[in-house]
Scaffold this motif. Sequence first.
Motif, PDB file in Angstrom:
ATOM      1  N   SER A   4     -18.371 -36.192 -10.006  1.00 10.94           N
ATOM      2  CA  SER A   4     -19.587 -36.838  -9.500  1.00 10.94           C
ATOM      3  C   SER A   4     -20.833 -36.255 -10.150  1.00 10.94           C
ATOM      4  N   SER A   5     -20.842 -34.935 -10.398  1.00  5.22           N
ATOM      5  CA  SER A   5     -21.994 -34.312 -11.044  1.00  5.22           C
ATOM      6  C   SER A   5     -22.097 -34.734 -12.502  1.00  5.22           C
ATOM      7  N   ALA A   6     -20.950 -34.843 -13.174  1.00  2.00           N
ATOM      8  CA  ALA A   6     -20.962 -35.273 -14.574  1.00  2.00           C
ATOM      9  C   ALA A   6     -21.496 -36.692 -14.702  1.00  2.00           C
ATOM     10  N   VAL A   7     -21.097 -37.549 -13.786  1.00  2.00           N
ATOM     11  CA  VAL A   7     -21.582 -38.930 -13.816  1.00  2.00           C
ATOM     12  C   VAL A   7     -23.091 -38.967 -13.583  1.00  2.00           C
ATOM     13  N   ALA A   8     -23.554 -38.226 -12.579  1.00  2.00           N
ATOM     14  CA  ALA A   8     -24.984 -38.223 -12.262  1.00  2.00           C
ATOM     15  C   ALA A   8     -25.805 -37.693 -13.429  1.00  2.00           C
ATOM     16  N   LEU A   9     -25.336 -36.603 -14.053  1.00  2.00           N
ATOM     17  CA  LEU A   9     -26.073 -36.015 -15.168  1.00  2.00           C
ATOM     18  C   LEU A   9     -26.070 -36.946 -16.373  1.00  2.00           C
ATOM     19  N   THR A  10     -24.965 -37.626 -16.621  1.00  2.00           N
ATOM     20  CA  THR A  10     -24.896 -38.588 -17.723  1.00  2.00           C
ATOM     21  C   THR A  10     -25.896 -39.725 -17.514  1.00  2.00           C
ATOM     22  N   LEU A  11     -25.953 -40.237 -16.290  1.00  2.00           N
ATOM     23  CA  LEU A  11     -26.881 -41.318 -15.998  1.00  2.00           C
ATOM     24  C   LEU A  11     -28.325 -40.869 -16.164  1.00  2.00           C
ATOM     25  N   ARG A  12     -28.604 -39.619 -15.797  1.00  2.00           N
ATOM     26  CA  ARG A  12     -29.974 -39.111 -15.875  1.00  2.00           C
ATOM     27  C   ARG A  12     -30.351 -38.777 -17.318  1.00  2.00           C
ATOM     28  N   ALA A  13     -29.537 -37.970 -18.000  1.00  2.00           N
ATOM     29  CA  ALA A  13     -29.905 -37.447 -19.314  1.00  2.00           C
ATOM     30  C   ALA A  13     -29.645 -38.435 -20.442  1.00  2.00           C
ATOM     31  N   VAL A  14     -28.513 -39.145 -20.385  1.00  2.00           N
ATOM     32  CA  VAL A  14     -28.167 -40.072 -21.465  1.00  2.00           C
ATOM     33  C   VAL A  14     -28.625 -41.483 -21.129  1.00  2.00           C
ATOM     34  N   LEU A  32     -31.876 -42.987 -16.372  1.00  2.00           N
ATOM     35  CA  LEU A  32     -32.188 -43.460 -15.030  1.00  2.00           C
ATOM     36  C   LEU A  32     -32.941 -42.373 -14.257  1.00  2.00           C
ATOM     37  N   THR A  33     -33.739 -42.786 -13.302  1.00  2.00           N
ATOM     38  CA  THR A  33     -34.439 -41.820 -12.461  1.00  2.00           C
ATOM     39  C   THR A  33     -33.507 -41.322 -11.364  1.00  2.00           C
ATOM     40  N   THR A  34     -33.877 -40.186 -10.787  1.00  2.00           N
ATOM     41  CA  THR A  34     -33.085 -39.649  -9.682  1.00  2.00           C
ATOM     42  C   THR A  34     -33.026 -40.651  -8.537  1.00  2.00           C
ATOM     43  N   ARG A  35     -34.126 -41.326  -8.274  1.00  2.00           N
ATOM     44  CA  ARG A  35     -34.150 -42.314  -7.184  1.00  2.00           C
ATOM     45  C   ARG A  35     -33.177 -43.454  -7.463  1.00  2.00           C
ATOM     46  N   GLN A  36     -33.139 -43.941  -8.707  1.00  2.00           N
ATOM     47  CA  GLN A  36     -32.217 -45.025  -9.049  1.00  2.00           C
ATOM     48  C   GLN A  36     -30.767 -44.588  -8.880  1.00  2.00           C
ATOM     49  N   ILE A  37     -30.452 -43.374  -9.319  1.00  2.00           N
ATOM     50  CA  ILE A  37     -29.077 -42.877  -9.207  1.00  2.00           C
ATOM     51  C   ILE A  37     -28.707 -42.699  -7.745  1.00  2.00           C
ATOM     52  N   ALA A  38     -29.626 -42.184  -6.940  1.00  2.00           N
ATOM     53  CA  ALA A  38     -29.370 -41.988  -5.514  1.00  2.00           C
ATOM     54  C   ALA A  38     -29.100 -43.323  -4.828  1.00  2.00           C
ATOM     55  N   ARG A  39     -29.891 -44.332  -5.172  1.00  2.00           N
ATOM     56  CA  ARG A  39     -29.676 -45.651  -4.571  1.00  2.00           C
ATOM     57  C   ARG A  39     -28.340 -46.237  -4.999  1.00  2.00           C
ATOM     58  N   GLN A  76     -30.586 -32.493  -5.769  1.00  2.00           N
ATOM     59  CA  GLN A  76     -29.893 -31.204  -5.737  1.00  2.00           C
ATOM     60  C   GLN A  76     -28.651 -31.234  -6.611  1.00  2.00           C
ATOM     61  N   ARG A  77     -27.926 -32.340  -6.569  1.00  2.00           N
ATOM     62  CA  ARG A  77     -26.700 -32.452  -7.365  1.00  2.00           C
ATOM     63  C   ARG A  77     -27.028 -32.375  -8.851  1.00  2.00           C
ATOM     64  N   ILE A  78     -28.076 -33.090  -9.262  1.00  2.00           N
ATOM     65  CA  ILE A  78     -28.460 -33.090 -10.673  1.00  2.00           C
ATOM     66  C   ILE A  78     -28.995 -31.725 -11.079  1.00  2.00           C
ATOM     67  N   SER A  79     -29.768 -31.073 -10.208  1.00  2.00           N
ATOM     68  CA  SER A  79     -30.303 -29.734 -10.526  1.00  2.00           C
ATOM     69  C   SER A  79     -29.179 -28.733 -10.724  1.00  2.00           C
ATOM     70  N   ARG A  80     -28.175 -28.778  -9.852  1.00  2.00           N
ATOM     71  CA  ARG A  80     -27.027 -27.865 -10.011  1.00  2.00           C
ATOM     72  C   ARG A  80     -26.298 -28.142 -11.317  1.00  2.00           C
ATOM     73  N   ALA A  81     -26.140 -29.420 -11.653  1.00  2.00           N
ATOM     74  CA  ALA A  81     -25.455 -29.769 -12.895  1.00  2.00           C
ATOM     75  C   ALA A  81     -26.239 -29.277 -14.104  1.00  2.00           C
ATOM     76  N   LYS A  82     -27.554 -29.411 -14.069  1.00  2.00           N
ATOM     77  CA  LYS A  82     -28.384 -28.951 -15.188  1.00  2.00           C
ATOM     78  C   LYS A  82     -28.297 -27.434 -15.334  1.00  2.00           C
TER      79      LYS A  82
END
Length: 379
Positions: free
Chosen positions: A105-115, A118-125, A136-142
């Motif tokens: 789940s963290s890898a998916v979130a980080l991929t969506l954000r960095a590659v 997408l914004t954190t709000r878009q990923i959360a929705r 928090q999930r994205i911060s931990r992944a980073k």
Amino acid sequence: MLRALTPYVLTVLVRRGAEFAAAEDAVQDALVEAVRVWPGEPPRDPRGWLVTVAWRRFLDATRAESARRRREDQVDREPPPGPAPGADDTLRLYFLCAHPALSPSSAVALTLRAVGGLTTRQIARAYLVPEATMAQRISRAKRTVSGERLDRPGDVGTVLRTLYLVFNEGYSGDVDLAAEAIRLTRQLAAAIDHPEVAGLLALMLLHHARRASRTAPDGALVPLAEQDRGRWDTDAITEGVAVLQRALSRDRLGEFQAQAAIAALHADAPTAGETDWVQIVEWYDELERLTGSPVVRLNRAVAVGEADGPRAGLAALGALDPALPRHTAASAYLHERAGNLRTAARLYAEAAGQAAALPERTHLTRQAARLNTALDTPR
């Protein structure tokens, strides 16, 4: 366009010595500034503009920290902002976001954000979680990947599994994750010549082609055999089959190519009754050899039931662990095909109780009700 430029700009900063988390924050700041400035003053070189602004934001943040002097000495030795890197650097960024130390789940979130940009709000929705939780999930992944360099070979399989997870999230919130996954996989396919990357792209296109026919107007699931094939996207099917054929010609079969071959056989059939189930069973044999997955064996049992009759399918299913996901639903379907309607109705009801997703639960409940109604109707 901003989304497409995000990975290029991020890799420039990381290449120049910025830690991943700080670089990603700086890129996001630059994107916000671009949204504000570009409508009135569009740059001639959007990529170079973003690199310059993001680099300055990184320098500003670096100077504000306690290690300012040491980091500035390092920064001063770096070259001035210039053009963004090529496809190879983007590929390395994919590998970094799919780092094995990250949870799926963290890898998916980080991929969506960095590659994906997408914004954190878009990923959360998209994941139907609070924005603070996703942040928090994205911060931990980073933080996890910040100490990793971009000069190590990555595992293509990990990247592909991450992208497939994105694709299977489908659509929720204001982000179409299936379409986003296809976009990112196209980008990856342009950056790396690998048959499994092409296999994943083909698989996504073939599945996505059936999207419009998968649900009824009331949101109910429509089984493959009952879908209106006239609503399938023939352009996506044509492209998916062509991409798959080129991948298979490389003679380096992988699991995504095998899955795509199965999807292509479904897409190629004018009607459900004309599906080449014998070939599908053969491809499931290949897929089982490649993966050893019990879920593949379950799907193969259903295909055997179509190719050789429901009793053969039930025999294949009987060799599997009944605790497997959808085992009960598959058994219900095969029992119905075999004419065991009371058993099938009971199993459909049991499978509905086991289903995690509401659409699937509703579909199975309706199947049980349909059979019970038929059984109670005088003949």
